[in-house]
Motif scaffolding. Structure first.
Motif, PDB file in Angstrom:
ATOM      1  N   ASN A 181       0.814  -1.226   0.000  1.00  0.00           N
ATOM      2  CA  ASN A 181       0.000   0.000   0.000  1.00  0.00           C
ATOM      3  C   ASN A 181       0.845   1.273   0.000  1.00  0.00           C
ATOM      4  OD1 ASN A 181      -2.557  -1.323   0.038  1.00  0.00           O
ATOM      5  ND2 ASN A 181      -2.267  -1.744   2.228  1.00  0.00           N
ATOM      6  N   MET A 182       1.916   1.258  -0.784  1.00  0.00           N
ATOM      7  CA  MET A 182       2.762   2.445  -0.900  1.00  0.00           C
ATOM      8  C   MET A 182       2.367   3.253  -2.122  1.00  0.00           C
ATOM      9  SD  MET A 182       6.692   1.476  -0.035  1.00  0.00           S
ATOM     10  CE  MET A 182       7.173   0.669   1.493  1.00  0.00           C
ATOM     11  N   PRO A 183       2.225   4.563  -1.992  1.00  0.00           N
ATOM     12  CA  PRO A 183       2.043   5.391  -3.186  1.00  0.00           C
ATOM     13  C   PRO A 183       3.312   5.340  -4.027  1.00  0.00           C
ATOM     14  CG  PRO A 183       2.402   6.778  -1.260  1.00  0.00           C
ATOM     15  CD  PRO A 183       2.236   5.371  -0.761  1.00  0.00           C
ATOM     16  N   PRO A 184       3.225   5.494  -5.355  1.00  0.00           N
ATOM     17  CA  PRO A 184       4.407   5.338  -6.234  1.00  0.00           C
ATOM     18  C   PRO A 184       5.593   6.209  -5.837  1.00  0.00           C
ATOM     19  CG  PRO A 184       2.405   5.461  -7.535  1.00  0.00           C
ATOM     20  CD  PRO A 184       2.005   5.758  -6.121  1.00  0.00           C
ATOM     21  N   LEU A 185       5.343   7.344  -5.185  1.00  0.00           N
ATOM     22  CA  LEU A 185       6.426   8.251  -4.819  1.00  0.00           C
ATOM     23  C   LEU A 185       7.395   7.609  -3.829  1.00  0.00           C
ATOM     24  CD1 LEU A 185       7.659  11.091  -4.993  1.00  0.00           C
ATOM     25  CD2 LEU A 185       6.074  11.800  -3.179  1.00  0.00           C
ATOM     26  N   LEU A 186       6.890   6.808  -2.899  1.00  0.00           N
ATOM     27  CA  LEU A 186       7.750   6.244  -1.859  1.00  0.00           C
ATOM     28  C   LEU A 186       8.714   5.177  -2.386  1.00  0.00           C
ATOM     29  CD1 LEU A 186       5.409   6.059   1.270  1.00  0.00           C
ATOM     30  CD2 LEU A 186       6.941   7.891   0.514  1.00  0.00           C
ATOM     31  N   PRO A 187       8.269   4.182  -3.147  1.00  0.00           N
ATOM     32  CA  PRO A 187       9.263   3.237  -3.697  1.00  0.00           C
ATOM     33  C   PRO A 187      10.220   3.893  -4.678  1.00  0.00           C
ATOM     34  CG  PRO A 187       7.074   2.770  -4.553  1.00  0.00           C
ATOM     35  CD  PRO A 187       6.900   3.748  -3.445  1.00  0.00           C
ATOM     36  N   ALA A 188       9.756   4.928  -5.391  1.00  0.00           N
ATOM     37  CA  ALA A 188      10.664   5.636  -6.298  1.00  0.00           C
ATOM     38  C   ALA A 188      11.793   6.287  -5.501  1.00  0.00           C
ATOM     39  CB  ALA A 188       9.905   6.691  -7.093  1.00  0.00           C
ATOM     40  N   ALA A 189      11.433   6.958  -4.395  1.00  0.00           N
ATOM     41  CA  ALA A 189      12.440   7.604  -3.553  1.00  0.00           C
ATOM     42  C   ALA A 189      13.307   6.571  -2.838  1.00  0.00           C
ATOM     43  CB  ALA A 189      11.758   8.519  -2.533  1.00  0.00           C
ATOM     44  N   GLY A 190      12.685   5.514  -2.331  1.00  0.00           N
ATOM     45  CA  GLY A 190      13.440   4.495  -1.604  1.00  0.00           C
ATOM     46  C   GLY A 190      14.426   3.761  -2.493  1.00  0.00           C
ATOM     47  N   GLN A 191      14.014   3.481  -3.728  1.00  0.00           N
ATOM     48  CA  GLN A 191      14.885   2.763  -4.656  1.00  0.00           C
ATOM     49  C   GLN A 191      16.146   3.553  -4.984  1.00  0.00           C
ATOM     50  OE1 GLN A 191      14.210   0.906  -9.069  1.00  0.00           O
ATOM     51  NE2 GLN A 191      13.869   3.082  -8.782  1.00  0.00           N
ATOM     52  N   VAL A 192      15.992   4.831  -5.361  1.00  0.00           N
ATOM     53  CA  VAL A 192      17.170   5.610  -5.737  1.00  0.00           C
ATOM     54  C   VAL A 192      18.028   5.946  -4.517  1.00  0.00           C
ATOM     55  CG1 VAL A 192      16.243   6.553  -7.877  1.00  0.00           C
ATOM     56  CG2 VAL A 192      15.793   7.746  -5.729  1.00  0.00           C
ATOM     57  N   THR A 193      17.406   6.039  -3.329  1.00  0.00           N
ATOM     58  CA  THR A 193      18.188   6.239  -2.109  1.00  0.00           C
ATOM     59  C   THR A 193      19.069   5.024  -1.844  1.00  0.00           C
ATOM     60  OG1 THR A 193      16.461   7.646  -1.147  1.00  0.00           O
ATOM     61  CG2 THR A 193      18.070   6.694   0.368  1.00  0.00           C
TER      62      THR A 193
END
Length: 304
Positions: A181-193
């Motif tokens: 239940n993550m909005p797309p913004l969070l995995p995008a930020a987590g992945q590049v971090t």
């Protein structure tokens, strides 16, 4: 049931292909001034900074639990670290055209991996036929003359194929974010971090960036475009399409990227649009229609 794409998903896929197709323009500038691992690290670092700021401004909080960060690092390894490094190394030894064709095998691998590892993205006849048609369109558009080098520099070719396989597994791995239940913004930020944490030591050891000449304004602008447009914005769309359309449909973007790159080169760099490009684009469109099931359904429609 197989996931179908509506107008919204197709629109996002086209925009995503434009963002990733534009990365060829930015990389063309950057490789003249910076070594490969420094480019990759700068790309994910600036994207991570931008996305984490947007996360805060949007009122979200990055998760801190172990499960989420295992997912972020897994995605960072499969979707950034492995393919970026393999493609960079491979393109040192083989032509970019051949590398593009090898990279366009991503949907082929994704169809197989999704069939094995998922229950809702099984291989179908029309999907496999569509993937093969789309791949043929990419190969024809880029030009079959690059295949003359097929067989030489085998390790470099295997490296690019390895990147395509890694991308296919990344698409399956990333499906878990919807269940979380993550909005797309969070995995995008987590992945590049996570990717930044992994890439910084590699760049420091391999490229020694502190010893490089200071980049000019053109280099900084290209790096900003690569990081903010082709990475930060692109990955938000990436996870949105992945959540709604699935990994197999998302992998179709690799067919559209050469189309976008050629069109951008024609519009921005004044490069010539050739007949083979138009024929290749039409062939890709036919392949996409077959994968989506629309082409096959035309023959099944009966008059009222």
């Amino acid at each position: 049931m197989q996931k179908q794409m509506g107008l919204a998903e197709w629109s996002m896929l086209v925009v995503l292909s434009l963002l990733w197709g534009g990365s060829f323009l930015f990389n063309g500038i950057l490789v003249k001034a910076l070594p490969p691992f420094t480019i990759v690290t700068g790309r994910v670092l600036l994207a991570a900074l931008a996305l984490n700021v947007i996360v805060r401004l949007m009122g979200h909080t990055m998760p801190r639990d172990r499960k989420s960060w295992v997912a972020f690092f897994g995605m960072g390894v499969l979707n950034n670290m492995i393919p970026f490094c393999l493609i960079v190394w491979g393109q040192v030894h083989i032509a970019s055209g051949l590398a593009s064709i090898l990279n366009a095998t991503t949907p082929l691998f994704t169809v197989v991996v999704a069939h094995i590892l998922t229950t809702d993205e099984k291989m179908t006849g029309h999907r496999l036929i569509g993937v093969l048609i789309g791949f043929a369109g990419v190969a024809y558009m880029i030009g079959f003359d690059v295949l003359h080098d097929l067989g030489s520099n085998v390790l470099a070719q295997l490296a690019v194929l390895g990147a395509a396989i890694s991308y296919s597994f990344a698409g399956i791995w990333g499906r878990r974010f919807r269940a979380m239940n993550m909005p797309p913004l969070l995995p995008a930020a987590g992945q590049v971090t996570a990717s930044t944490i992994l890439m910084v030591p590699i760049a420091l050891i391999a490229d020694r960036p502190w010893a490089l000449p200071a980049p000019g304004i053109e280099t900084w602008l290209a790096l900003a475009g690569l990081a903010l447009l082709s990475t930060a914005v692109a990955y938000v769309l990436f996870f949105r399409v992945l959540a709604t359309a699935g990994a197999t449909n998302l992998a179709l973007v690799t067919f559209l990227i050469p189309v976008s790159a050629i069109l951008l080169g024609t519009l921005i760099l004044g490069e010539q649009l050739q007949a083979k490009h138009l024929i290749g684009m039409v062939t890709i469109a036919v392949g996409l229609a077959a994968i989506d099931g629309r082409l096959m359904s035309l023959g099944k429609r009966r008059p009222a």
